[in-house]
Design a protein around this motif. Structure first.
Motif, PDB file in Angstrom:
ATOM      1  N   PHE A   3     -41.370 -11.343 -31.630  1.00 29.24           N
ATOM      2  CA  PHE A   3     -40.316 -12.192 -32.192  1.00 29.24           C
ATOM      3  C   PHE A   3     -40.904 -13.172 -33.202  1.00 29.24           C
ATOM      4  O   PHE A   3     -41.796 -13.924 -32.865  1.00 29.24           O
ATOM      5  CB  PHE A   3     -39.630 -12.984 -31.076  1.00 29.24           C
ATOM      6  CG  PHE A   3     -39.080 -12.134 -29.985  1.00 29.24           C
ATOM      7  CD1 PHE A   3     -37.876 -11.462 -30.147  1.00 29.24           C
ATOM      8  CD2 PHE A   3     -39.751 -11.989 -28.785  1.00 29.24           C
ATOM      9  CE1 PHE A   3     -37.357 -10.670 -29.146  1.00 29.24           C
ATOM     10  CE2 PHE A   3     -39.236 -11.195 -27.773  1.00 29.24           C
ATOM     11  CZ  PHE A   3     -38.041 -10.531 -27.958  1.00 29.24           C
ATOM     12  N   GLN A  49     -40.664 -17.253 -21.093  1.00 32.35           N
ATOM     13  CA  GLN A  49     -39.844 -16.059 -20.826  1.00 32.35           C
ATOM     14  C   GLN A  49     -40.223 -15.434 -19.475  1.00 32.35           C
ATOM     15  O   GLN A  49     -39.369 -14.903 -18.783  1.00 32.35           O
ATOM     16  CB  GLN A  49     -39.898 -15.047 -21.977  1.00 32.35           C
ATOM     17  CG  GLN A  49     -41.229 -14.362 -22.275  1.00 32.35           C
ATOM     18  CD  GLN A  49     -41.594 -13.254 -21.313  1.00 32.35           C
ATOM     19  OE1 GLN A  49     -40.725 -12.571 -20.774  1.00 32.35           O
ATOM     20  NE2 GLN A  49     -42.882 -13.084 -21.063  1.00 32.35           N
ATOM     21  N   GLU A  98     -33.236 -18.816 -29.084  1.00 36.43           N
ATOM     22  CA  GLU A  98     -32.628 -17.489 -29.312  1.00 36.43           C
ATOM     23  C   GLU A  98     -33.394 -16.401 -28.562  1.00 36.43           C
ATOM     24  O   GLU A  98     -32.799 -15.518 -27.938  1.00 36.43           O
ATOM     25  CB  GLU A  98     -32.613 -17.176 -30.820  1.00 36.43           C
ATOM     26  CG  GLU A  98     -31.623 -18.022 -31.593  1.00 36.43           C
ATOM     27  CD  GLU A  98     -31.877 -18.068 -33.098  1.00 36.43           C
ATOM     28  OE1 GLU A  98     -30.982 -18.544 -33.812  1.00 36.43           O
ATOM     29  OE2 GLU A  98     -32.959 -17.643 -33.563  1.00 36.43           O
ATOM     30  N   CYS A  99     -34.704 -16.502 -28.614  1.00 32.39           N
ATOM     31  CA  CYS A  99     -35.556 -15.518 -27.925  1.00 32.39           C
ATOM     32  C   CYS A  99     -35.280 -15.538 -26.414  1.00 32.39           C
ATOM     33  O   CYS A  99     -35.065 -14.499 -25.791  1.00 32.39           O
ATOM     34  CB  CYS A  99     -37.021 -15.870 -28.221  1.00 32.39           C
ATOM     35  SG  CYS A  99     -38.213 -15.061 -27.189  1.00 32.39           S
ATOM     36  N   ILE A 154     -36.862 -15.683 -35.155  1.00 35.47           N
ATOM     37  CA  ILE A 154     -35.863 -16.377 -34.340  1.00 35.47           C
ATOM     38  C   ILE A 154     -36.508 -17.599 -33.695  1.00 35.47           C
ATOM     39  O   ILE A 154     -37.723 -17.780 -33.789  1.00 35.47           O
ATOM     40  CB  ILE A 154     -35.250 -15.435 -33.264  1.00 35.47           C
ATOM     41  CG1 ILE A 154     -36.358 -14.849 -32.371  1.00 35.47           C
ATOM     42  CG2 ILE A 154     -34.414 -14.343 -33.891  1.00 35.47           C
ATOM     43  CD1 ILE A 154     -35.812 -14.031 -31.198  1.00 35.47           C
ATOM     44  N   LYS A 189     -38.400 -21.806 -36.039  1.00 38.18           N
ATOM     45  CA  LYS A 189     -38.713 -20.374 -36.054  1.00 38.18           C
ATOM     46  C   LYS A 189     -40.104 -20.132 -35.428  1.00 38.18           C
ATOM     47  O   LYS A 189     -41.060 -20.870 -35.708  1.00 38.18           O
ATOM     48  CB  LYS A 189     -38.720 -19.854 -37.505  1.00 38.18           C
ATOM     49  CG  LYS A 189     -37.332 -19.804 -38.126  1.00 38.18           C
ATOM     50  CD  LYS A 189     -36.690 -18.471 -37.829  1.00 38.18           C
ATOM     51  CE  LYS A 189     -35.450 -18.138 -38.576  1.00 38.18           C
ATOM     52  NZ  LYS A 189     -34.400 -19.020 -38.845  1.00 38.18           N
ATOM     53  N   ILE A 190     -40.201 -19.078 -34.622  1.00 36.93           N
ATOM     54  CA  ILE A 190     -41.439 -18.808 -33.887  1.00 36.93           C
ATOM     55  C   ILE A 190     -42.598 -18.485 -34.841  1.00 36.93           C
ATOM     56  O   ILE A 190     -43.758 -18.725 -34.522  1.00 36.93           O
ATOM     57  CB  ILE A 190     -41.206 -17.641 -32.891  1.00 36.93           C
ATOM     58  CG1 ILE A 190     -40.190 -18.069 -31.837  1.00 36.93           C
ATOM     59  CG2 ILE A 190     -42.495 -17.187 -32.220  1.00 36.93           C
ATOM     60  CD1 ILE A 190     -39.631 -16.934 -31.009  1.00 36.93           C
ATOM     61  N   TYR A 223     -31.858 -14.151 -25.374  1.00 39.40           N
ATOM     62  CA  TYR A 223     -31.857 -12.688 -25.364  1.00 39.40           C
ATOM     63  C   TYR A 223     -32.547 -12.157 -24.097  1.00 39.40           C
ATOM     64  O   TYR A 223     -32.017 -11.305 -23.380  1.00 39.40           O
ATOM     65  CB  TYR A 223     -32.562 -12.217 -26.644  1.00 39.40           C
ATOM     66  CG  TYR A 223     -32.847 -10.753 -26.700  1.00 39.40           C
ATOM     67  CD1 TYR A 223     -31.797  -9.826 -26.737  1.00 39.40           C
ATOM     68  CD2 TYR A 223     -34.155 -10.271 -26.734  1.00 39.40           C
ATOM     69  CE1 TYR A 223     -32.064  -8.463 -26.804  1.00 39.40           C
ATOM     70  CE2 TYR A 223     -34.420  -8.918 -26.800  1.00 39.40           C
ATOM     71  CZ  TYR A 223     -33.376  -8.017 -26.834  1.00 39.40           C
ATOM     72  OH  TYR A 223     -33.631  -6.682 -26.888  1.00 39.40           O
ATOM     73  N   LYS A 267     -47.232 -19.916 -28.890  1.00 38.09           N
ATOM     74  CA  LYS A 267     -46.661 -18.583 -28.613  1.00 38.09           C
ATOM     75  C   LYS A 267     -46.938 -18.169 -27.173  1.00 38.09           C
ATOM     76  O   LYS A 267     -46.078 -17.602 -26.508  1.00 38.09           O
ATOM     77  CB  LYS A 267     -47.266 -17.548 -29.564  1.00 38.09           C
ATOM     78  CG  LYS A 267     -46.673 -17.617 -30.949  1.00 38.09           C
ATOM     79  CD  LYS A 267     -47.216 -16.480 -31.799  1.00 38.09           C
ATOM     80  CE  LYS A 267     -47.017 -16.806 -33.258  1.00 38.09           C
ATOM     81  NZ  LYS A 267     -47.970 -16.192 -34.152  1.00 38.09           N
ATOM     82  N   PRO A 306     -37.247 -20.220 -30.251  1.00 33.50           N
ATOM     83  CA  PRO A 306     -37.452 -20.043 -28.811  1.00 33.50           C
ATOM     84  C   PRO A 306     -36.131 -19.937 -28.044  1.00 33.50           C
ATOM     85  O   PRO A 306     -36.007 -19.119 -27.135  1.00 33.50           O
ATOM     86  CB  PRO A 306     -38.223 -21.295 -28.406  1.00 33.50           C
ATOM     87  CG  PRO A 306     -38.979 -21.669 -29.619  1.00 33.50           C
ATOM     88  CD  PRO A 306     -38.077 -21.324 -30.777  1.00 33.50           C
TER      89      PRO A 306
END
Ligand SMILES: Nc1ncnc2c1ncn2[C@@H]1O[C@H](COP(=O)(O)OP(=O)(O)OP(=O)(O)O)[C@@H](O)[C@H]1O
Length: 288
Positions: free
Chosen positions: A87, A147, A94-95, A90, A131-132, A98, A140, A92
């Protein structure tokens, strides 16, 4: 909390035996899986994460059997693979939104609350809407942990997380892992002895697909008992000595070198036997 039982896991890729009868009993807290590159760590992590299927053996955790009920196992675990970086364009939020949907967090409000919690836990709240692609390696990796812990899994599997991080990021990341392990089982796979030393109480070492579990880090260090020697030599002899012996470390002291040697026998009358470090125990274990 009940232990995670890995019972006799084997896996081959064509004729290459990547894992041979691996059995481990992993208690809650931070557990280290240490081994050189190619030893089989990632294969074992992928089997634990249910993204690869073993040829033989089984895994059991809190009453769930991995072979019989992989779907339920998936709900209990979070996985940070070695390569987590697809990713870029997008944020964090948004990631994680999802991934939350993929993890079955179907209620939008609950998902949003959980995302806020995990971002706080990994200290990324202030970057939540950036944005990542502009993130550092450490950021990261922390997003990767976010996640993995979304949905509050009891088991978190982290594969080589500190490779490529600068010292500051590495220290922060280790602190994060220690915090997570307070009320979970966290398995950390790495080839970096310092990662294990700084975070884990228990460790297994894997070499050419075979794993050995140690009761604690001291037990691993003690493999090199009576095999580590501290020796002062003139600088002029340094090259000759380092060609003849396995030199673990060197400190230059004016015109002399203070060296530590791993050797079954005393390399010289003036070499002094010293207590081994965890790294020295590990080097002794993995030597050919
Ligand atoms: N999909 C595959 N097909 C064929 N061989 C594989 C495959 N995956 C892994 N191997 C081999 O199995 C062995 C174990 O690999 P694995 O990636 O598990 O090791 P590792 O300890 O994680 O090392 P690294 O840190 O370098 O990834 C290696 O010899 C590797 O080349």
């Amino acid at each position: 909390m009940e232990s995670l039982t890995i019972d006799n896991i084997s896996k081959a890729f064509k004729k290459h035996q990547a894992l041979t009868s691996v059995s481990l009993e992993i208690p809650s807290g931070l557990f280290g899986l240490l081994g050189p590159n190619g030893a089989g760590k990632t294969t074992l992590m992928r089997i634990l994460a249910t993204v690869m299927i073993q040829d033989e053996g089984d895994i059991q955790f809190q009453g769930v059997n991995w072979s019989k009920n992989a779907d339920q196992a998936r709900l209990m675990l979070g996985y940070l693979p070695q390569e987590f970086g697809a990713f870029r364009n997008i944020t964090p939020v948004e990631c994680l939104d999802y991934i939350g949907v993929l993890k079955g967090l179907s209620d939008k409000k609950q998902r949003r609350d959980q995302i806020q919690c995990v971002l706080e836990e990994v200290n990324l709240t202030e970057h939540a809407d950036r944005k990542i692609r502009g993130f550092s390696g450490g950021m990261k990796r922390r997003l990767g942990i976010a996640q993995a812990i979304l949905g509050n899994p009891r088991l978190v599997i982290v594969d080589e997380p500190t490779a490529g991080l600068d010292p500051d990021e590495r220290i922060r990341f280790r602190g994060l892992l220690r915090r997570l392990a307070q009320d979970r089982t966290v398995i950390l796979s790495t080839h970096i002895v310092e990662d294990i030393e700084a975070t884990c109480d228990k460790v297994a070492v894997i070499k050419r697909g075979k794993a050995t579990q140690f009761a604690n880090l001291e037990a691993l260090a003690s493999l090199a008992d009576n095999k580590v020697w501290n020796w002062y030599i003139p600088m002029s002899q340094y090259e000759k000595v380092s060609n003849q012996h396995k030199v673990i470390s060197t400190k230059i002291r004016e015109d002399r070198a203070e060296i530590r040697i791993l050797s079954d026998v005393r390399p010289s009358d003036d070499a002094v036997s010293v207590s081994p470090t965890i790294e020295e125990g590990y080097l002794e274990w993995i030597k050919e």
